[in-house]
Design a protein around this motif. Structure first.
Motif, mmCIF file in Angstrom:
data_model
loop_
_atom_site.group_PDB
_atom_site.id
_atom_site.type_symbol
_atom_site.label_atom_id
_atom_site.label_comp_id
_atom_site.label_asym_id
_atom_site.label_seq_id
_atom_site.Cartn_x
_atom_site.Cartn_y
_atom_site.Cartn_z
ATOM 1 N N ASP A 180 19.807 93.847 69.688
ATOM 2 C CA ASP A 180 19.524 92.778 70.638
ATOM 3 C C ASP A 180 18.374 93.144 71.562
ATOM 4 O O ASP A 180 18.301 94.272 72.069
ATOM 5 N N GLY A 181 17.495 92.178 71.804
ATOM 6 C CA GLY A 181 16.480 92.344 72.828
ATOM 7 C C GLY A 181 17.125 92.350 74.213
ATOM 8 O O GLY A 181 18.263 91.912 74.398
ATOM 9 N N PHE A 182 16.378 92.838 75.178
ATOM 10 C CA PHE A 182 16.888 93.023 76.542
ATOM 11 C C PHE A 182 16.720 91.712 77.311
ATOM 12 O O PHE A 182 15.827 91.566 78.136
ATOM 13 N N GLY A 183 17.609 90.762 77.003
ATOM 14 C CA GLY A 183 17.493 89.438 77.609
ATOM 15 C C GLY A 183 18.727 89.083 78.416
ATOM 16 O O GLY A 183 19.830 88.943 77.856
ATOM 17 N N PHE A 184 18.577 88.919 79.734
ATOM 18 C CA PHE A 184 19.678 88.583 80.631
ATOM 19 C C PHE A 184 19.162 87.664 81.734
ATOM 20 O O PHE A 184 18.043 87.832 82.214
ATOM 21 N N ALA A 185 19.983 86.700 82.127
ATOM 22 C CA ALA A 185 19.622 85.789 83.212
ATOM 23 C C ALA A 185 20.430 86.150 84.457
ATOM 24 O O ALA A 185 21.661 86.237 84.399
ATOM 25 N N PRO A 186 19.746 86.400 85.593
ATOM 26 C CA PRO A 186 20.476 86.768 86.811
ATOM 27 C C PRO A 186 21.023 85.550 87.546
ATOM 28 O O PRO A 186 20.386 84.492 87.586
ATOM 29 N N ASP A 187 22.209 85.717 88.123
ATOM 30 C CA ASP A 187 22.796 84.643 88.927
ATOM 31 C C ASP A 187 23.808 85.247 89.894
ATOM 32 O O ASP A 187 24.840 85.779 89.477
ATOM 33 N N GLN A 188 23.485 85.192 91.189
ATOM 34 C CA GLN A 188 24.384 85.636 92.240
ATOM 35 C C GLN A 188 24.937 87.043 91.980
ATOM 36 O O GLN A 188 26.135 87.290 92.047
ATOM 37 N N GLY A 189 24.031 87.935 91.679
ATOM 38 C CA GLY A 189 24.411 89.336 91.503
ATOM 39 C C GLY A 189 25.016 89.677 90.155
ATOM 40 O O GLY A 189 25.444 90.819 89.945
ATOM 41 N N LYS A 190 25.054 88.742 89.235
ATOM 42 C CA LYS A 190 25.588 89.014 87.907
ATOM 43 C C LYS A 190 24.506 88.756 86.854
ATOM 44 O O LYS A 190 23.606 87.951 87.062
#
Length: 340
Positions: A180-190
């Protein structure tokens, strides 16, 4: 392997000055070569070793042939001729087709005749593997992978799902293709994971070094074009595209969605930021940090040159002062112009 010097010259297409019947059994450096071995001179820095070399023959350029005390194999490109000679003396164990009894192969996998599958290898559902390919021991080929002809996957290689390899691809041990590529969406500290829905496509005649990682694309595929060579411990992130004939040295890293053009070289330890475009024919120096797209071919670097630690500390102090110095300089310029 044993071959006469005359036969070797014929196979390599070189001009021989010396005894054609001399038997050759291997290759070595100028310094370490013994009777029966050949060597080469591609870097003028080693020219002084010619006089004392015990090599039975040396591959050299025409203008250096008179310096060789033994036989000379004259080449327009000695380093290329050395590479071709090394292939003749390759001591890698011979390829043997067949499937080891401990291999685990899905019923839906299609494996051509003439494929070798090593001990404890795993091949997943709906995979296709073409003739002449070698799957090393404990290598994992996950579902829906396609592997072309005469590929070599060494022991402990991992292909995730939906990876496509062209013909004559070599992947060394520990490499992971399609993680997996390093893909994450931030939301309120998570952090919320972005599922990586693309795959990896690798062209023909590509070599990938040990413990290198090529991540799958987020939506489109990550693409490595034909004739690319990648060293050990390289990180290639999701949706990167590496152009034909490019070379990437050890410990380099390319961040997501960056495109590297054709016939580029990326030296060891260099880092390329994400979402960049690097045009064809670019050389990136060792440990360089590339943070902007490059539109003109040439050589690029960043960072400071090597210097004694005491000097480096003084320079580092000056670096921190540059902003305030620039502001004072601007103020002086305004005073000089009468603007203040």
């Amino acid at each position: 392997m044993k071959i006469t010097l005359g036969e070797l010259a014929t196979k390599l297409g070189l001009t021989l000055k010396g005894e054609a019947g001399t038997m050759i059994t291997g290759l070595n450096t100028l310094k370490e070569a013994q009777v029966g071995e050949i060597s080469f001179l591609a870097n003028p820095s080693y020219q002084s070793q010619l006089a004392e070399s015990q090599a039975s023959a040396v591959i050299v350029a025409e203008d250096q042939a008179e310096l060789v005390t033994s036989s000379a194999l004259i080449s327009a490109n000695p380093y290329l001729s050395f590479a071709q000679a090394s292939q003749l003396f390759n001591n890698r164990p011979a390829f043997s087709a067949g499937i080891h009894e401990t291999a685990v192969i899905a019923d839906t996998a299609v494996i051509a005749d003439g494929v070798s599958v090593g001990a404890n290898a795993v091949i997943g559902e709906h995979c296709q593997i073409a003739s002449g390919t070698e799957i090393g021991a404990s290598t994992v080929v996950s579902d829906h992978c396609v592997i072309g002809e005469s590929c070599q996957l060494n022991p402990n290689v991992t292909l995730y799902h939906n990876v496509v390899l062209g013909d004559r691809v070599t992947i060394h041990s520990g490499a992971v293709i399609g993680a997996d590529g390093f893909g994450f969406a931030p939301d309120q500290g998570k952090w919320h994971k972005i599922c990586q829905l693309g795959g990896v496509r690798i062209g023909n005649d590509v070599e990938i070094g040990a413990n290198t990682t090529v991540d799958r694309g987020a939506l489109d595929d990550t693409v490595i074009e034909d004739d690319v060579i990648i060293d050990n411990l390289v990180q290639i992130a999701h949706n990167v595209r590496v152009g034909k004939g490019s070379a990437i040295a050890g410990c380099a890293g390319i961040a997501g969605s960056t495109t590297v053009g054709q016939y580029c070289t990326v030296a060891g330890g260099a880092g390329l930021a994400g979402h960049l475009n690097i045009t064809d024919g670019v050389h990136i120096g060792p440990m360089a940090l590339i943070s902007k797209s490059i539109t003109e071919k040439g050589a690029y670097g960043s960072g400071t040159a090597q210097m004694p630690m005491k000097e480096w500390r003084r320079s580092a102090t000056r670096f921190r002062q540059l902003d305030s110095m620039a502001k004072r300089l601007q103020q002086l310029e305004k005073i000089q112009k009468g603007e203040v």
